[in-house]
Structures are given as C-alpha cells and as structure tokens.
Write a protein that holds these residues in place. Structure first.
Motif, PDB file in Angstrom:
ATOM      1  N   GLN A  41       0.827  -1.200   0.000  1.00 15.74           N
ATOM      2  CA  GLN A  41       0.000   0.000   0.000  1.00 15.74           C
ATOM      3  C   GLN A  41       0.865   1.256   0.000  1.00 15.74           C
ATOM      4  OE1 GLN A  41      -2.469  -0.559   3.441  1.00 15.74           O
ATOM      5  NE2 GLN A  41      -3.647  -2.191   2.486  1.00 15.74           N
ATOM      6  N   PHE A  42       1.910   1.254   0.817  1.00 21.49           N
ATOM      7  CA  PHE A  42       2.809   2.406   0.881  1.00 21.49           C
ATOM      8  C   PHE A  42       3.471   2.660  -0.467  1.00 21.49           C
ATOM      9  CE2 PHE A  42       7.129   4.102   1.658  1.00 21.49           C
ATOM     10  CZ  PHE A  42       6.773   5.352   2.143  1.00 21.49           C
ATOM     11  N   THR A  43       3.913   1.592  -1.140  1.00 19.47           N
ATOM     12  CA  THR A  43       4.593   1.797  -2.420  1.00 19.47           C
ATOM     13  C   THR A  43       3.626   2.309  -3.486  1.00 19.47           C
ATOM     14  OG1 THR A  43       4.386  -0.547  -3.029  1.00 19.47           O
ATOM     15  CG2 THR A  43       6.431   0.122  -1.951  1.00 19.47           C
ATOM     16  N   VAL A  44       2.364   1.898  -3.436  1.00 24.50           N
ATOM     17  CA  VAL A  44       1.386   2.434  -4.387  1.00 24.50           C
ATOM     18  C   VAL A  44       1.157   3.923  -4.101  1.00 24.50           C
ATOM     19  CG1 VAL A  44      -1.037   2.360  -5.132  1.00 24.50           C
ATOM     20  CG2 VAL A  44       0.275   0.233  -4.907  1.00 24.50           C
ATOM     21  N   LEU A  45       0.987   4.285  -2.847  1.00 26.57           N
ATOM     22  CA  LEU A  45       0.808   5.704  -2.503  1.00 26.57           C
ATOM     23  C   LEU A  45       2.042   6.506  -2.911  1.00 26.57           C
ATOM     24  CD1 LEU A  45      -0.859   5.401   1.035  1.00 26.57           C
ATOM     25  CD2 LEU A  45      -1.977   5.923  -1.157  1.00 26.57           C
ATOM     26  N   ASN A  46       3.218   5.959  -2.680  1.00 24.44           N
ATOM     27  CA  ASN A  46       4.453   6.636  -3.056  1.00 24.44           C
ATOM     28  C   ASN A  46       4.521   6.816  -4.574  1.00 24.44           C
ATOM     29  OD1 ASN A  46       7.025   7.729  -2.051  1.00 24.44           O
ATOM     30  ND2 ASN A  46       7.912   6.109  -3.307  1.00 24.44           N
ATOM     31  N   HIS A  47       4.088   5.801  -5.300  1.00 28.22           N
ATOM     32  CA  HIS A  47       4.057   5.856  -6.767  1.00 28.22           C
ATOM     33  C   HIS A  47       3.201   7.041  -7.226  1.00 28.22           C
ATOM     34  CE1 HIS A  47       3.942   4.157 -10.860  1.00 28.22           C
ATOM     35  NE2 HIS A  47       2.669   4.501 -10.850  1.00 28.22           N
ATOM     36  N   PHE A  48       2.019   7.181  -6.654  1.00 26.50           N
ATOM     37  CA  PHE A  48       1.138   8.287  -7.024  1.00 26.50           C
ATOM     38  C   PHE A  48       1.759   9.632  -6.670  1.00 26.50           C
ATOM     39  CE2 PHE A  48      -2.418   5.186  -7.214  1.00 26.50           C
ATOM     40  CZ  PHE A  48      -2.942   5.571  -8.440  1.00 26.50           C
ATOM     41  N   LEU A  75      -5.603  -1.995  -4.057  1.00 25.42           N
ATOM     42  CA  LEU A  75      -6.383  -0.781  -4.325  1.00 25.42           C
ATOM     43  C   LEU A  75      -7.682  -0.759  -3.535  1.00 25.42           C
ATOM     44  CD1 LEU A  75      -5.809  -0.465  -8.163  1.00 25.42           C
ATOM     45  CD2 LEU A  75      -4.737   0.890  -6.336  1.00 25.42           C
ATOM     46  N   GLN A  76      -8.337  -1.904  -3.393  1.00 27.07           N
ATOM     47  CA  GLN A  76      -9.578  -1.958  -2.601  1.00 27.07           C
ATOM     48  C   GLN A  76      -9.298  -1.613  -1.142  1.00 27.07           C
ATOM     49  OE1 GLN A  76     -10.940  -5.921  -3.564  1.00 27.07           O
ATOM     50  NE2 GLN A  76     -12.217  -5.196  -5.257  1.00 27.07           N
ATOM     51  N   ARG A  77      -8.182  -2.089  -0.626  1.00 29.93           N
ATOM     52  CA  ARG A  77      -7.819  -1.767   0.765  1.00 29.93           C
ATOM     53  C   ARG A  77      -7.517  -0.273   0.914  1.00 29.93           C
ATOM     54  NH1 ARG A  77      -6.495  -6.495   3.887  1.00 29.93           N
ATOM     55  NH2 ARG A  77      -6.758  -8.339   2.596  1.00 29.93           N
ATOM     56  N   LEU A  78      -6.823   0.285  -0.076  1.00 36.04           N
ATOM     57  CA  LEU A  78      -6.529   1.724  -0.043  1.00 36.04           C
ATOM     58  C   LEU A  78      -7.810   2.546  -0.160  1.00 36.04           C
ATOM     59  CD1 LEU A  78      -3.312   1.806  -2.255  1.00 36.04           C
ATOM     60  CD2 LEU A  78      -3.439   2.342   0.196  1.00 36.04           C
ATOM     61  N   GLU A  79      -8.725   2.096  -1.008  1.00 31.47           N
ATOM     62  CA  GLU A  79      -9.991   2.809  -1.168  1.00 31.47           C
ATOM     63  C   GLU A  79     -10.811   2.746   0.125  1.00 31.47           C
ATOM     64  OE1 GLU A  79     -13.439   3.140  -4.537  1.00 31.47           O
ATOM     65  OE2 GLU A  79     -12.977   1.117  -3.818  1.00 31.47           O
ATOM     66  N   ALA A  80     -10.823   1.603   0.776  1.00 34.08           N
ATOM     67  CA  ALA A  80     -11.577   1.453   2.028  1.00 34.08           C
ATOM     68  C   ALA A  80     -11.061   2.398   3.112  1.00 34.08           C
ATOM     69  CB  ALA A  80     -11.513   0.003   2.512  1.00 34.08           C
ATOM     70  N   GLN A  81      -9.782   2.730   3.038  1.00 39.72           N
ATOM     71  CA  GLN A  81      -9.184   3.655   4.006  1.00 39.72           C
ATOM     72  C   GLN A  81      -9.309   5.115   3.559  1.00 39.72           C
ATOM     73  OE1 GLN A  81      -5.358   1.994   5.862  1.00 39.72           O
ATOM     74  NE2 GLN A  81      -5.550   0.805   3.966  1.00 39.72           N
ATOM     75  N   GLY A  82      -9.860   5.333   2.373  1.00 38.49           N
ATOM     76  CA  GLY A  82     -10.013   6.689   1.857  1.00 38.49           C
ATOM     77  C   GLY A  82      -8.746   7.258   1.250  1.00 38.49           C
ATOM     78  N   PHE A  83      -7.789   6.394   0.909  1.00 35.19           N
ATOM     79  CA  PHE A  83      -6.496   6.863   0.400  1.00 35.19           C
ATOM     80  C   PHE A  83      -6.460   6.996  -1.113  1.00 35.19           C
ATOM     81  CE2 PHE A  83      -4.334   4.797   4.329  1.00 35.19           C
ATOM     82  CZ  PHE A  83      -4.810   5.818   5.130  1.00 35.19           C
TER      83      PHE A  83
END
Length: 149
Positions: A41-48, A75-83
C-alpha cells in the motif's frame, strides 16, 4: 577462466545483493509503517506521489509487476481507508481509473516519517557521497530492465 573471473558471476552477485537489500529493507520498513498500512500500500501511494495522475488498475499492476488481482486487492484496501478513489474511465466505461486522495498523500507522508529513522540510521553507516555515486548506476539498471519488459 575461473568463477572469480567470470563476468556473469559478478552480475549474478550484483542482482543477488539488490534482491537481498530489497527483502531486508522491505521487511524493516513494513514493521514501522503506520498501523494498517502494508508495504504494498505504501509503495502504491508513493508511486502516485512521485508520478501523479490517474492510473488504471491494469497499468498499475504492470508497473509493479504483480497480477491484476493482487493490485485490485491492494487498491480496494486503499480505497476502504479513503487513500485512493476508484472511478469509471470517462473514455472507456468498462475501465476504471485510480487517483490518490488528500488522505492518501497524508498517509504516504506518515509512512515517510515512520521510516525516516531507518533511513537516518543507514545514513550514519553509508556516506552520502557513496549513495550519490551509486544512484546513476542503479537508475540506469532500473531503466534498462524496465525498457526490456
């Protein structure tokens, strides 16, 4: 030519060291990330945060060299957290686009802050000049491998 002189053995050692470093650093970083945030999740957020824009799940999966199913789960986990937000693609109703949210940027920054002591500890062991000298080679290898996929 003995094994010590065989160029292939040096390249193998080079990639072996990179792999071990990735595994050790990933495990160390994941242990200190904010509660509920995985390294994926962190690496996806960092990518964005690095590249910006809206990305399809398929494009993200290709960028991270994971299956579409694995990326969809992250992505579903990130979406559930509002990220991140996941919305239909205006150009192709069958496709989706993913974008980071303000909360996602804040979560990524929290991750950076949480991992900073690890980075600072490494900075005490490895001189900055050595890191700067290694970066062009590592970037070249990454770009070469990426272009060859």
């Amino acid at each position: 030519m003995n094994q010590r002189e065989d160029p292939v053995s040096f390249y193998f050692r080079f990639f072996n060291e990179i792999g071990i470093i990735a595994q050790l650093s990933g495990n160390k970083l994941e242990r200190v990330l904010p509660e509920g945030m995985s390294l994926a999740q962190f690496t996806v957020l960092n990518h964005f945060c690095r590249l910006g824009g809206a990305w399809s799940p398929t494009r993200l999966a290709a960028a991270f060299q994971v299956t579409k199913g694995a990326m969809t789960n992250t992505l579903q986990r990130l979406e559930a957290q509002g990220f991140v937000t996941i919305r239909p693609d205006d150009d192709d109703a069958r496709a989706k686009l993913v974008e980071i949210t303000g909360a996602g940027r804040a979560a990524r920054e929290a991750g950076v802050r949480a991992t900073s002591p690890i980075v600072a500890g490494l900075a005490d062991l490895v001189p900055l000049a050595d890191v700067k000298a290694a970066l062009p080679l590592l970037e070249f290898v990454r770009k070469t491998l990426d272009a060859g996929r």
